[in-house]
Structures are given as structure tokens and as C-alpha cells.
Scaffold this motif. Structure first.
Motif, PDB file in Angstrom:
ATOM      1  N   TYR A 187      45.241  43.541  30.712  1.00 55.16           N
ATOM      2  CA  TYR A 187      45.618  44.625  31.617  1.00 55.16           C
ATOM      3  C   TYR A 187      44.389  45.143  32.359  1.00 55.16           C
ATOM      4  O   TYR A 187      44.424  45.364  33.575  1.00 55.16           O
ATOM      5  CB  TYR A 187      46.272  45.753  30.818  1.00 55.16           C
ATOM      6  CG  TYR A 187      46.475  47.015  31.631  1.00 55.16           C
ATOM      7  CD1 TYR A 187      47.581  47.163  32.464  1.00 55.16           C
ATOM      8  CD2 TYR A 187      45.544  48.053  31.568  1.00 55.16           C
ATOM      9  CE1 TYR A 187      47.760  48.311  33.220  1.00 55.16           C
ATOM     10  CE2 TYR A 187      45.717  49.202  32.324  1.00 55.16           C
ATOM     11  CZ  TYR A 187      46.821  49.329  33.139  1.00 55.16           C
ATOM     12  OH  TYR A 187      46.983  50.465  33.888  1.00 55.16           O
ATOM     13  N   LEU A 188      43.289  45.360  31.632  1.00 53.56           N
ATOM     14  CA  LEU A 188      42.072  45.860  32.261  1.00 53.56           C
ATOM     15  C   LEU A 188      41.543  44.870  33.295  1.00 53.56           C
ATOM     16  O   LEU A 188      41.071  45.274  34.366  1.00 53.56           O
ATOM     17  CB  LEU A 188      41.001  46.125  31.192  1.00 53.56           C
ATOM     18  CG  LEU A 188      41.296  47.273  30.227  1.00 53.56           C
ATOM     19  CD1 LEU A 188      40.227  47.324  29.140  1.00 53.56           C
ATOM     20  CD2 LEU A 188      41.378  48.598  30.967  1.00 53.56           C
ATOM     21  N   ASP A 189      41.639  43.594  32.976  1.00 50.33           N
ATOM     22  CA  ASP A 189      41.175  42.574  33.908  1.00 50.33           C
ATOM     23  C   ASP A 189      41.997  42.619  35.199  1.00 50.33           C
ATOM     24  O   ASP A 189      41.447  42.598  36.308  1.00 50.33           O
ATOM     25  CB  ASP A 189      41.275  41.191  33.256  1.00 50.33           C
ATOM     26  CG  ASP A 189      40.607  40.115  34.101  1.00 50.33           C
ATOM     27  OD1 ASP A 189      39.453  39.775  33.818  1.00 50.33           O
ATOM     28  OD2 ASP A 189      41.257  39.624  35.049  1.00 50.33           O
ATOM     29  N   ALA A 190      43.313  42.701  35.052  1.00 49.91           N
ATOM     30  CA  ALA A 190      44.189  42.746  36.225  1.00 49.91           C
ATOM     31  C   ALA A 190      43.970  44.029  37.025  1.00 49.91           C
ATOM     32  O   ALA A 190      43.950  44.009  38.261  1.00 49.91           O
ATOM     33  CB  ALA A 190      45.652  42.637  35.781  1.00 49.91           C
ATOM     34  N   SER A 191      43.795  45.154  36.320  1.00 44.46           N
ATOM     35  CA  SER A 191      43.566  46.427  37.010  1.00 44.46           C
ATOM     36  C   SER A 191      42.251  46.418  37.769  1.00 44.46           C
ATOM     37  O   SER A 191      42.150  46.920  38.893  1.00 44.46           O
ATOM     38  CB  SER A 191      43.566  47.576  35.992  1.00 44.46           C
ATOM     39  OG  SER A 191      44.821  47.701  35.371  1.00 44.46           O
ATOM     40  N   ASN A 192      41.233  45.810  37.161  1.00 46.23           N
ATOM     41  CA  ASN A 192      39.931  45.720  37.810  1.00 46.23           C
ATOM     42  C   ASN A 192      40.011  44.865  39.065  1.00 46.23           C
ATOM     43  O   ASN A 192      39.443  45.206  40.107  1.00 46.23           O
ATOM     44  CB  ASN A 192      38.904  45.157  36.828  1.00 46.23           C
ATOM     45  CG  ASN A 192      37.530  44.993  37.440  1.00 46.23           C
ATOM     46  OD1 ASN A 192      37.181  43.916  37.936  1.00 46.23           O
ATOM     47  ND2 ASN A 192      36.742  46.045  37.404  1.00 46.23           N
ATOM     48  N   ALA A 195      41.702  46.865  41.789  1.00 43.70           N
ATOM     49  CA  ALA A 195      40.923  47.989  42.293  1.00 43.70           C
ATOM     50  C   ALA A 195      39.696  47.557  43.085  1.00 43.70           C
ATOM     51  O   ALA A 195      39.271  48.240  44.023  1.00 43.70           O
ATOM     52  CB  ALA A 195      40.496  48.888  41.134  1.00 43.70           C
ATOM     53  N   THR A 196      39.116  46.413  42.710  1.00 49.42           N
ATOM     54  CA  THR A 196      37.836  46.008  43.309  1.00 49.42           C
ATOM     55  C   THR A 196      37.939  44.827  44.251  1.00 49.42           C
ATOM     56  O   THR A 196      37.020  44.560  45.024  1.00 49.42           O
ATOM     57  CB  THR A 196      36.826  45.649  42.201  1.00 49.42           C
ATOM     58  OG1 THR A 196      37.311  44.483  41.485  1.00 49.42           O
ATOM     59  CG2 THR A 196      36.648  46.806  41.230  1.00 49.42           C
ATOM     60  N   GLY A 197      39.041  44.075  44.142  1.00 50.72           N
ATOM     61  CA  GLY A 197      39.161  42.856  44.923  1.00 50.72           C
ATOM     62  C   GLY A 197      38.489  41.666  44.288  1.00 50.72           C
ATOM     63  O   GLY A 197      38.462  40.571  44.863  1.00 50.72           O
ATOM     64  N   ASN A 198      37.923  41.856  43.097  1.00 52.13           N
ATOM     65  CA  ASN A 198      37.309  40.740  42.378  1.00 52.13           C
ATOM     66  C   ASN A 198      38.377  39.753  41.921  1.00 52.13           C
ATOM     67  O   ASN A 198      39.553  40.091  41.783  1.00 52.13           O
ATOM     68  CB  ASN A 198      36.537  41.247  41.160  1.00 52.13           C
ATOM     69  CG  ASN A 198      35.311  42.044  41.536  1.00 52.13           C
ATOM     70  OD1 ASN A 198      34.741  41.839  42.607  1.00 52.13           O
ATOM     71  ND2 ASN A 198      34.898  42.958  40.670  1.00 52.13           N
ATOM     72  N   ALA A 199      37.958  38.542  41.665  1.00 61.55           N
ATOM     73  CA  ALA A 199      38.893  37.511  41.226  1.00 61.55           C
ATOM     74  C   ALA A 199      39.421  37.821  39.833  1.00 61.55           C
ATOM     75  O   ALA A 199      38.687  38.352  38.990  1.00 61.55           O
ATOM     76  CB  ALA A 199      38.195  36.153  41.218  1.00 61.55           C
TER      77      ALA A 199
END
Length: 240
Positions: A187-192, A195-199
Motif C-alpha cells: 500500500y505504501l509503495d502504491a501511495s508513494n 503521490a510522487t510519480g515514481n515508478a
């Protein structure tokens, strides 16, 4: 012969499930709790514990509601005749400050309260084990303010409860792992990423560098620690 009765809150999946199964392997009877939406998978955890020839039962409740918390502890004591170990698991979202604080902080307080009251009444000591995090020692992300605040609160609650309950032979500790490969990390990975546009996957990859081992943890890493804290060998460790 049972080593005693354990109640694991938040036990339907991830760390909670792993810890519940490990403590069953250690010889405890294990009551498990989670929220109503996880009822079906919680019942499957009960069946897995019973397959290990240990008693188990499911108790559906929201730990941020005091009445429901008291009800769970009452049900467990009625079913098993007492309570020897309580373990808190927290795998909640971090985008809702109120909900995060209610579950991670108020929920831990309420469970400490009722676990402690029951163990004091029994007069045979016990183990209370809360869910903290490295985020309760040092904030690690600008997107996790509520989560970090709630975990810092758990540290204070744990230390205060250890002082309050120690005279009764009850130890109070909280495990504080770094990132662990669970649904919460996904979940944190997907949220990040959102929010940031990172892969996708970049947050988890970065997390492997937060500690000296170069990897994220797995649920068994935490379950092994909880197994020790729940044991008689940890009797001189409290407030940590």
C-alpha cells in the motif's frame, strides 16, 4: 498442554497471521481478532491454528471502540479462563489521520488497559506486546506523518504501562521493525508512486537500503521476536 492463552489483534493477514501461527507452534492457545471486513480470512486463520492442535477462536471488533475492545477481552476470558499474552498488530492505511491515530494509538491504549486489568486480576503476571515501528523512533517519510506520530505515542504508552504494570509481574514491550513485506508495504509503495510519480516498486526498493542488511523484513522475522518476548525467558525485559 497449553502454555497459556494469547490474544492477537489484527491477526487476519500479514504479521498478525504469522505471529498467531508461530505462537500456536510455541504451544499457546491463540484467540485472534480483526475488523468485520476481514471476518472470512480471520476464520481461516482459526482453522490453521486448530490444525496445529491448539485451541483458537475468532473475535471480530474495531480496536478503536472501547466497548468492542472490552467485549473481546471478556469473550476471550470466558472462553479460555484467562489471558497470558496480548499482541497488537497494526497494518492500517496512513492517509487518514484520525483513523490512524484512533487505531494505532487509542486502540493500543485500550488494549493495554484491558489486557493489564485482566492480568492483574489473575495475579500470575503476563506479557503485553504492542506494535511499534522504526517510524516510532525516527520519521522516515514525509507522507507518513500520522503513522509516525501514532508510533511515537506507542513508545510512550509502552514505557508508561511497563512502569504501571511491572509491580504485578506484567512486562510491556513493543516490537519496532523496519519495513516488512506485507500488504501495508504494498500500500505504501502504491501511495508513494501516486503521490510522487515514481515508478511502482521504487518505495520498496528504497526501503531495502534503510538498514544494514540490504533487504526488507518478512513476517517471520517479527514473529520470531514476538515468540521470544512472549516466552518465560524474556521475563527481565520490559518497557522496550
Amino acid at each position: 498442554m497449553s502454555k497459556g492463552t494469547v490474544l492477537v489483534t489484527g491477526a487476519a493477514r500479514g504479521l498478525g497471521k504469522e505471529i498467531a501461527l508461530r505462537l500456536a507452534d510455541d504451544g499457546f492457545d491463540v484467540a485472534v481478532n480483526d475488523i468485520a471486513s476481514n471476518r472470512d480470512i480471520l476464520l481461516k486463520v482459526v482453522e490453521e491454528i486448530k490444525a496445529k492442535n491448539r485451541a483458537s477462536s475468532a473475535h471480530v471488533a474495531d480496536v478503536s471502540d472501547e466497548g468492542q475492545v472490552k467485549g473481546v477481552f471478556d469473550e476471550v476470558v470466558k472462553t479460555y479462563g484467562g489471558l497470558d499474552v496480548w499482541v497488537n498488530i497494526s497494518e492500517m492505511s496512513v492517509d487518514d489521520w484520525d483513523r490512524t491515530m484512533a487505531v494505532n494509538c487509542r486502540g493500543v491504549f485500550l488494549c493495554y488497559k484491558y489486557a493489564g486489568l485482566q492480568m492483574i486480576q489473575q495475579g500470575r503476571g503476563g506479557r503485553i506486546i504492542g506494535a511499534c515501528s522504526t517510524s516510532g523512533k525516527r520519521a522516515s517519510s514525509p507522507f507518513m506523518a500520522a503513522y509516525a506520530a501514532s508510533k511515537f505515542a506507542v513508545r510512550g504508552l509502552t514505557q508508561a504501562a511497563a512502569l504501571e504494570f511491572g509491580v504485578h509481574g506484567i512486562t510491556v514491550n513493543a516490537y519496532a521493525p523496519g519495513p516488512v513485506q506485507t500488504d501495508l508495504l504494498d500500500y505504501l509503495d502504491a501511495s508513494n508512486a501516486e503521490a510522487t510519480g515514481n515508478a511502482p516498486g521504487s518505495f520498496t526498493q528504497a526501503a531495502t537500503k534503510w538498514g544494514p542488511l540490504g533487504r526488507v523484513g518478512v513476517p517471520a522475522d517479527v514473529a520470531n521476536l514476538v515468540s521470544f518476548i512472549a516466552s518465560k525467558e524474556s521475563a527481565f525485559i520490559t518497557g522496550v
